[in-house]
Write a protein that holds these residues in place. Structure first.
Motif: not given
Length: 206
Positions: A64-70, A85-89, A93-94
């Motif tokens: 998203x525009x905030x830089x968070x990965x979903x 929200x996706x965890x770090x791993x 991987x994505x």
């Protein structure tokens, strides 16, 4: 395809992924709608990082525009089962899958306005290969010349329907022939040497 207000756009990651687009795009759109409806995306902008398609459903990774990965799981009718929200791993991987797909994505050959040909150069690792795509119409004549700089190379031409137009052919043998189909011609250049080497490619369509 959803473009506003989040302006999320799917990455073009090669021929196999483009073939899945009609099935994957409804999931992407549904995931964007769910994210917007949640109110969690407070800044404009964003992108689709990766998609993992299967008959059971599709996982979509969004930034998203905030830089968070979903990560979002949905179905081909656009129904979304989960968004979180996706965890770090999972995020790592994505990004890794996206980079790998991008590395193997074909390079599109484009002609400058008013011209009917193009000259390109590139480099291949030992045993490496690179793919190119070129749009053309049935009945046009393709002239292709591949010039390796230091060793053996060969190339393969495929029709838009993935059938073989020209099987593996030594780079020393140019191709000049009429195209039987309209659409994207796929050219694969292969370095058959045990050392890296550069090449030049000249393509003309009349």
């Amino acid at each position: 395809m959803k473009t506003l207000p989040l302006a999320l756009m799917a990455l073009c990651l090669g021929h196999a992924v483009r073939a899945e687009d009609p099935l994957v795009q409804p999931v992407i759109d549904g995931c964007i709608d769910r994210l917007l409806a949640s109110g969690a995306a407070t800044q404009p902008g964003g992108e689709v990082i990766d998609t993992m398609y299967s008959e059971a459903g599709t996982m979509v990774f969004l930034k998203d525009g905030n830089g968070r990965i979903w990560q979002c799981f949905g179905y081909r009718d656009g129904t979304v089962e989960s968004l979180e929200l996706a965890d770090a791993d999972a995020a790592e991987g994505a990004f890794a899958r996206a980079a790998e797909k991008a590395a193997f994505a074909p390079e599109r050959i484009s002609f400058a306005p008013g011209t009917s040909g193009a000259a390109l150069s590139g480099a291949l690792e030992p045993g490496g290969a690179k793919q190119f795509v070129l749009g053309a119409r049935a009945g046009q004549v393709l002239d292709l010349r591949l010039d390796p700089k230091g060793g053996d190379m060969y190339y393969i031409l495929r029709n838009p329907d993935s059938s073989i137009l020209l099987a593996g052919t030594d780079a020393a043998v140019p191709f000049n022939g009429q195209l039987p189909q309209s659409g994207d011609i796929n050219l694969e250049v292969v370095n058959s040497q045990s050392t890296a080497q550069d090449f030049e490619l000249v393509v003309t369509i009349e």
